[in-house]
Design an enzyme around this catalytic site. Structure first.
Site, PDB file in Angstrom:
ATOM      1  NE  ARG A   1      -8.491   7.349   4.642  1.00 30.35           N
ATOM      2  CZ  ARG A   1      -9.407   7.032   5.553  1.00 30.35           C
ATOM      3  NH1 ARG A   1     -10.507   7.745   5.646  1.00 30.35           N
ATOM      4  NH2 ARG A   1      -9.217   6.037   6.379  1.00 30.35           N
TER       5      ARG A   1
ATOM      6  CG  HIS B   1       0.900   6.376   4.759  1.00 31.46           C
ATOM      7  ND1 HIS B   1      -0.023   7.364   5.042  1.00 31.46           N
ATOM      8  CD2 HIS B   1       0.384   5.227   5.246  1.00 31.46           C
ATOM      9  CE1 HIS B   1      -1.046   6.824   5.707  1.00 31.46           C
ATOM     10  NE2 HIS B   1      -0.818   5.531   5.838  1.00 31.46           N
TER      11      HIS B   1
ATOM     12  NE  ARG C   1      -7.636  11.246   5.587  1.00 36.07           N
ATOM     13  CZ  ARG C   1      -8.112  10.701   6.702  1.00 36.07           C
ATOM     14  NH1 ARG C   1      -7.332   9.942   7.451  1.00 36.07           N
ATOM     15  NH2 ARG C   1      -9.363  10.913   7.074  1.00 36.07           N
TER      16      ARG C   1
ATOM     17  CG  HIS D   1      -8.300   4.018   1.463  1.00 35.34           C
ATOM     18  ND1 HIS D   1      -8.492   3.800   2.808  1.00 35.34           N
ATOM     19  CD2 HIS D   1      -9.502   4.430   0.983  1.00 35.34           C
ATOM     20  CE1 HIS D   1      -9.757   4.055   3.123  1.00 35.34           C
ATOM     21  NE2 HIS D   1     -10.385   4.453   2.031  1.00 35.34           N
TER      22      HIS D   1
ATOM     23  CD  GLU E   1      -7.117  -0.362   1.477  1.00 35.27           C
ATOM     24  OE1 GLU E   1      -7.212   0.724   2.072  1.00 35.27           O
ATOM     25  OE2 GLU E   1      -6.306  -1.229   1.784  1.00 35.27           O
TER      26      GLU E   1
ATOM     27  CD  GLU F   1      -7.337  -5.978   3.636  1.00 32.54           C
ATOM     28  OE1 GLU F   1      -7.680  -5.563   2.502  1.00 32.54           O
ATOM     29  OE2 GLU F   1      -6.579  -5.344   4.390  1.00 32.54           O
TER      30      GLU F   1
ATOM     31  CG  ASN G   1      -1.814   1.149   1.348  1.00 28.35           C
ATOM     32  OD1 ASN G   1      -1.402   2.277   1.091  1.00 28.35           O
ATOM     33  ND2 ASN G   1      -3.048   0.924   1.746  1.00 28.35           N
TER      34      ASN G   1
ATOM     35  CB  THR H   1      -9.571   1.588   7.460  1.00 26.55           C
ATOM     36  OG1 THR H   1      -9.158   2.191   6.237  1.00 26.55           O
ATOM     37  CG2 THR H   1     -10.927   0.948   7.283  1.00 26.55           C
TER      38      THR H   1
ATOM     39  CG  HIS I   1      -5.328  -1.698   9.549  1.00 25.90           C
ATOM     40  ND1 HIS I   1      -4.818  -1.004  10.605  1.00 25.90           N
ATOM     41  CD2 HIS I   1      -5.934  -0.781   8.763  1.00 25.90           C
ATOM     42  CE1 HIS I   1      -5.132   0.272  10.481  1.00 25.90           C
ATOM     43  NE2 HIS I   1      -5.807   0.442   9.360  1.00 25.90           N
TER      44      HIS I   1
HETATM   45  N1  PXP Z   1      -6.143  -2.900   4.646  1.00 26.40           N
HETATM   46  C1  PXP Z   1      -7.032  -1.882   4.728  1.00 26.40           C
HETATM   47  C2  PXP Z   1      -8.470  -2.159   4.437  1.00 26.40           C
HETATM   48  C3  PXP Z   1      -6.610  -0.573   5.045  1.00 26.40           C
HETATM   49  O1  PXP Z   1      -7.498   0.420   5.103  1.00 26.40           O
HETATM   50  C4  PXP Z   1      -5.235  -0.352   5.273  1.00 26.40           C
HETATM   51  C5  PXP Z   1      -4.760   1.040   5.570  1.00 26.40           C
HETATM   52  O2  PXP Z   1      -4.962   1.836   4.453  1.00 26.40           O
HETATM   53  C6  PXP Z   1      -4.352  -1.435   5.172  1.00 26.40           C
HETATM   54  C7  PXP Z   1      -4.833  -2.706   4.882  1.00 26.40           C
HETATM   55  C8  PXP Z   1      -2.886  -1.282   5.377  1.00 26.40           C
HETATM   56  O3  PXP Z   1      -2.629  -0.949   6.703  1.00 26.40           O
HETATM   57  P1  PXP Z   1      -1.187  -0.452   7.125  1.00 26.40           P
HETATM   58  O4  PXP Z   1      -0.938   0.836   6.400  1.00 26.40           O
HETATM   59  O5  PXP Z   1      -1.299  -0.284   8.597  1.00 26.40           O
HETATM   60  O6  PXP Z   1      -0.218  -1.516   6.718  1.00 26.40           O
END
Ligand code: PXP
Length: 260
Positions: free
Chosen positions: A62, A27, A66, A60, A87, A171, A24, A118, A210
């Site tokens: 949003r 960031h 952001r 993601h 996402e 998930e 992901n 999330t 997550h």
């Molecule tokens: N899965 C989902 C549904 C999420 O919303 C996120 C965060 O965007 C992640 C996984 C990844 O989480 P992390 O950034 O803490 O690894």
């Protein structure tokens, strides 16, 4: 440089069952948005992650934009070699974007404007009609649908009313496990194992994510029903110190160690 699409054989060294990593890159966009610059680019980070062995990319989008912007998804939709997982909340705006940009997979998540990230899974027990309608629209466009669920057997039971042809996978939210200490770690991992078993037995593909880091991913990677992990924050944080390729490789090594 010529690139090849990662395939099952890339993942086969992770265990008897392939365990894939979707990185992901939200960031990377957070850093860019903090200064309103044009860099760093999520698509560039995604390319480095894939070169280093990641099997897919997650973002993601949003509703408050952001971090990831529409243009990022547009670019990733053409540049991602493996699976692009978008996402998003099941809103009309997001459904329009997804059906235009056609990622390989959409993961439907709940979204609250005031949350930092999330905060929990969808509630399919309380209401699932808008999720069903969204899944039908996405499926009609050839987009695979996944839903983000807490490790709660009632949620997976409710998922059972969707056909796997409509929602092929889900998930598991690993957040509570990643925050647990002492005896709660075993309690939380057992919840994840239970819903992974329940979901796989019902014919669904099982993903998780997550809060995962190289320190806590091992016990998750050991759950044989899991096919893919979605990991962002840790990989991007570590990449800021050692670079994206090394960060991804460290995560893949930790996954492999947990799976073995
Ligand atoms: N899965 C989902 C549904 C999420 O919303 C996120 C965060 O965007 C992640 C996984 C990844 O989480 P992390 O950034 O803490 O690894």
């Amino acid at each position: 440089m010529s690139k090849t699409r990662p395939n099952e054989s890339d993942a086969s060294d992770l265990s008897m069952h392939p365990l894939l990593l979707s990185v992901n890159v939200d960031h990377i966009a957070t850093l860019r948005q903090a200064r309103g610059t044009t860099y760093p680019e999520p698509a560039a980070a995604a390319a480095l992650a894939e070169e280093a062995g990641a099997h897919g990319i997650t973002v993601h989008l949003r509703s408050d934009r952001r971090h990831i912007q529409d243009d990022d998804v547009r670019r990733l939709a053409t540049s991602t070699i493996g699976k692009l997982n978008l996402e998003m909340a099941a809103t009309e705006e997001m459904l329009e974007i997804a059906t235009q940009l056609r990622p390989h997979q959409v993961t439907l998540v709940p979204e609250r404007p005031e949350e930092v990230t999330t905060e929990g899974g969808l509630d399919l027990v309380e209401g699932q009609e808008h999720i069903r309608a969204a899944a039908e629209r996405l499926t009609a466009e050839g987009i695979a649908v996944s839903v983000f669920l807490d490790p709660d057997p009632r949620q997976v039971e409710a998922l059972g009313s969707f056909r796997p042809s409509l929602v092929p996978g889900f998930e598991i939210n690993t957040d509570a496990y990643t925050r647990a200490v002492d005896h709660m770690v075993d309690i939380e991992i057992n919840k994840i194992i239970a819903v992974a078993t329940q979901g796989a037995a019902a014919g669904f593909r099982v993903f998780a994510g997550h809060g995962l880091t190289t320190s806590n991913v091992g016990r998750i990677a050991a759950v044989p029903e899991l096919e893919e992990l979605n990991i962002g924050h840790w990989i991007v944080c570590r990449a800021s110190l050692v670079g994206m390729p090394q960060s991804v490789q460290e995560m893949l090594a930790a996954m492999r160690a947990g799976r073995d």
